[in-house]
Design a protein around this motif. Sequence first.
Motif, short mmCIF file in Angstrom:
data_model
loop_
_atom_site.label_atom_id
_atom_site.label_comp_id
_atom_site.label_asym_id
_atom_site.label_seq_id
_atom_site.Cartn_x
_atom_site.Cartn_y
_atom_site.Cartn_z
N UNK A 66 0.82 -1.22 0.00
CA UNK A 66 0.00 0.00 0.00
C UNK A 66 0.85 1.27 0.00
N UNK A 67 1.93 1.25 0.81
CA UNK A 67 2.74 2.46 1.00
C UNK A 67 4.12 2.37 0.34
N UNK A 68 4.50 1.16 -0.10
CA UNK A 68 5.78 1.00 -0.76
C UNK A 68 6.97 0.88 0.16
N UNK A 69 6.72 0.80 1.49
CA UNK A 69 7.82 0.73 2.46
C UNK A 69 7.34 -0.06 3.68
N UNK A 70 8.03 -1.16 4.01
CA UNK A 70 7.63 -2.00 5.14
C UNK A 70 7.82 -1.32 6.47
N UNK A 71 8.66 -0.28 6.53
CA UNK A 71 8.92 0.41 7.79
C UNK A 71 8.19 1.75 7.86
N UNK A 72 7.28 2.00 6.92
CA UNK A 72 6.56 3.28 6.90
C UNK A 72 5.73 3.46 8.18
N UNK A 73 5.64 4.71 8.63
CA UNK A 73 4.86 5.01 9.83
C UNK A 73 3.36 4.84 9.56
N UNK A 74 2.66 4.40 10.60
CA UNK A 74 1.20 4.31 10.51
C UNK A 74 0.65 5.65 11.00
N UNK A 75 0.44 6.55 10.06
CA UNK A 75 -0.01 7.90 10.40
C UNK A 75 -1.43 8.09 9.88
N UNK A 76 -2.44 8.08 10.77
CA UNK A 76 -3.84 8.21 10.33
C UNK A 76 -4.11 9.47 9.53
N UNK A 77 -3.32 10.53 9.77
CA UNK A 77 -3.55 11.79 9.06
C UNK A 77 -3.15 11.70 7.59
N UNK A 78 -2.27 10.73 7.27
CA UNK A 78 -1.80 10.59 5.90
C UNK A 78 -2.42 9.41 5.17
N UNK A 79 -3.31 8.69 5.85
CA UNK A 79 -3.93 7.51 5.26
C UNK A 79 -5.42 7.72 5.09
N UNK A 80 -5.97 7.19 3.99
CA UNK A 80 -7.42 7.22 3.85
C UNK A 80 -8.02 6.00 4.55
N UNK A 81 -9.33 5.92 4.61
CA UNK A 81 -10.00 4.86 5.36
C UNK A 81 -9.71 3.48 4.77
N UNK A 82 -9.64 3.38 3.44
CA UNK A 82 -9.37 2.08 2.80
C UNK A 82 -7.98 1.60 3.16
N UNK A 83 -6.99 2.50 3.11
CA UNK A 83 -5.62 2.13 3.46
C UNK A 83 -5.52 1.68 4.91
N UNK A 84 -6.20 2.40 5.80
CA UNK A 84 -6.17 2.02 7.22
C UNK A 84 -6.80 0.65 7.44
N UNK A 85 -7.91 0.39 6.75
CA UNK A 85 -8.58 -0.91 6.90
C UNK A 85 -7.69 -2.04 6.39
N UNK A 86 -7.00 -1.81 5.27
CA UNK A 86 -6.10 -2.83 4.72
C UNK A 86 -4.98 -3.13 5.69
N UNK A 87 -4.35 -2.09 6.23
CA UNK A 87 -3.22 -2.29 7.15
C UNK A 87 -3.66 -2.94 8.46
N UNK A 88 -4.78 -2.52 9.00
CA UNK A 88 -5.25 -3.06 10.27
C UNK A 88 -5.74 -4.50 10.16
N UNK A 89 -6.01 -4.97 8.94
CA UNK A 89 -6.44 -6.36 8.76
C UNK A 89 -5.35 -7.34 9.22
N UNK A 90 -4.10 -6.88 9.29
CA UNK A 90 -3.00 -7.75 9.75
C UNK A 90 -3.22 -8.23 11.18
N UNK A 91 -3.94 -7.44 11.97
CA UNK A 91 -4.11 -7.79 13.38
C UNK A 91 -5.23 -8.80 13.61
N UNK A 92 -5.84 -9.26 12.53
CA UNK A 92 -6.75 -10.41 12.65
C UNK A 92 -5.95 -11.64 13.11
N UNK A 93 -4.68 -11.73 12.67
CA UNK A 93 -3.84 -12.87 13.05
C UNK A 93 -3.61 -12.93 14.56
#
Length: 247
Positions: free
Chosen positions: A90-117
């Motif tokens: 999504x962001x092109x960098x595995x170490x990119x910061x999770x910054x809600x101000x720079x992410x749209x809702x779809x991007x946040x939902x995609x990233x947060x899906x990792x915590x289903x594990x």
Amino acid sequence: MSIVKHIPNTITCLNLFSGCTASLLAVEGHLELSAAFVLLAAIFDFMDGLTARALKAYSPMGKELDSLADMVSFGLTPGLIALGYLKLSVLGDASADFNPQELNMAQMAILLSAFIIPVFSALRLAKFNVDDRQTTSFIGVPTPANAMFWASIPLVLHFGNYPTIQEWILNPIILIVTILITSFLLTAEIKMFSLKVKSLSWKDNKIRYAFLISLIALAIALKWLVIPLILIVYLLFSILDNMTSKK
């Protein structure tokens, strides 16, 4: 005697320490190193049970400590590795910061899906502690097996030349579907045989020997690609074992 009693717990703490290190490395984007520490945690996880049986040093504290360590090493860490690949996609960098101000809702939902594990890993570990059916086998995929699957991805991509697989892995839809499937398998009502052995006889360990022989054959044929296939082969052999047991 009290010192001997705490040897398995010390090894469990090494599992936890390895898992914490793996989680930190995953957050920082060092996915290959994180995977290596997951493998180290798995070795310690195997050794603490082996040591406890050899020394007859079982304790309720050891059981609870083992689950807490497994939650970090084999629950949180694979979630963070999955998050690293979702960030790459999504962001092109595995170490990119999770910054809600720079992410749209779809991007946040995609990233947060990792915590289903981690969520399903916690359910799996809690279920294991209270389920008396899982004394000699497992119901659902064990958390270490699931963690090994996720840890295998950066290792395969790092050591093997598989551009097509890399394209698949960096597809967020494929990643999310894989997260959902592996999370479901953690709590699925599927009986999985244990790799713990009480003897080396063929009669008592036919399914285990067949499983190991198949993995060796696949390793020769597929090399690094065999690592993520271990979970699939384990699942297939468990289903085969269930079918033959019923007959």
